[in-house]
Design a protein around this motif. Structure first.
Motif, mmCIF file in Angstrom:
data_model
loop_
_atom_site.group_PDB
_atom_site.id
_atom_site.type_symbol
_atom_site.label_atom_id
_atom_site.label_comp_id
_atom_site.label_asym_id
_atom_site.label_seq_id
_atom_site.Cartn_x
_atom_site.Cartn_y
_atom_site.Cartn_z
ATOM 1 N N LEU A 149 63.808 12.478 59.765
ATOM 2 C CA LEU A 149 64.203 13.834 60.114
ATOM 3 C C LEU A 149 63.149 14.571 60.943
ATOM 4 N N LYS A 177 65.921 11.448 55.099
ATOM 5 C CA LYS A 177 67.064 11.628 54.214
ATOM 6 C C LYS A 177 67.642 10.257 53.907
ATOM 7 N N HIS A 187 69.003 21.666 55.533
ATOM 8 C CA HIS A 187 69.623 20.748 56.489
ATOM 9 C C HIS A 187 70.791 19.998 55.858
#
Length: 255
Positions: free
Chosen positions: A182, A198, A240
């Protein structure tokens, strides 16, 4: 000539009531943070009083009140000062070192060995299960009720993805899949570079590493516990996954 100064006592920075830095006269042993010497860093010795009108603020607190650029410059300053304190003697021959005149290097005049600043790579991972659950864990040493993400240091000979898998398995006993990078954030506690990933839950039941964690659970998005503060990369990662916002936008400010 007066310079903008990052003056630290360990992890605390000298600022005024508006969180602005002091302007000081440059000294011989100051660390230059800019080529023109207009931005410097130095230590505030324990026997020196805090100047009137100023206060010592934990650098962690500045994440919430400064821009990313300001925080990263402070992060760089405190890490360089700590590196200089920790390398006053040569690790090869034990002779006292000298600071290089134009580089961030501590030079041994006896054997010629140079010691450069080092960064410790860490991975931090947000693990989702299904469309609306994420894994959050409570650090065993944390006295608050804050839950955060799985994180740990990268070991020698290990890829970042392998570190994500190992840390997750060690800390909560779970296997993950679909690991994706990320973003990253310098994190000066003391000299870390946090690399954010992630991943999705794959298999296993939660079994916490009790010397590291006191609890870990999958939480629904609408029932989250206390989470890390805005400005930290962990907060940005949670936003996010929940809202689809980028971890860092084009202005390079943390969201």
């Amino acid at each position: 000539m007066h310079s903008k100064a990052y003056i630290f006592r360990q992890q605390q920075l000298l600022v005024d009531d508006d969180f602005q830095l002091p302007q000081v006269e440059k000294l011989q042993h100051d660390l230059n943070l800019s080529e023109d010497g207009e931005i410097i860093a130095r230590d505030l010795q324990d026997d020196k009083a805090v100047p009137e009108g100023y206060q010592l603020v934990p650098i962690r607190q500045l994440v919430q009140v400064w821009s990313r650029q300001q925080f990263e410059q402070a992060s760089r300053a405190v890490q360089l000062l700590e590196w200089r304190r920790n390398h006053q003697f040569c690790s090869h021959c034990g002779h006292q070192t000298q600071q290089h005149v134009s580089q961030y290097a501590m030079v041994c005049p006896a054997c010629g060995y140079n010691q450069y600043p080092r960064v410790n790579p860490c991975v931090i991972t947000i693990i989702s299960r299904g469309p609306d659950e994420i894994l959050l864990a409570k650090n065993a040493r944390n006295k608050t009720q804050m839950y955060s993400l799985i994180a740990g240091f990268v070991e020698v000979g290990e890829t970042l993805e392998e570190a994500v898998r190992r840390e997750t398995l060690e800390e909560v006993g779970l296997q993950v899949k679909n690991i994706q990078y990320l973003a990253s954030q310098p994190w000066p506690f003391p000299s870390n570079l946090m690399m954010a990933f992630k991943a999705e839950y794959h298999a296993g039941d939660i079994q916490i590493q009790e010397n590291e964690l006191s609890d870990a659970q999958f939480f629904n998005f609408d029932q989250l516990p206390e989470i890390p503060f805005q400005g930290s990369i962990a907060h940005a990662m949670i936003m996010h996954v929940m809202n689809g916002t980028p971890v860092a936008d084009d202005t390079k400010e943390w969201l």
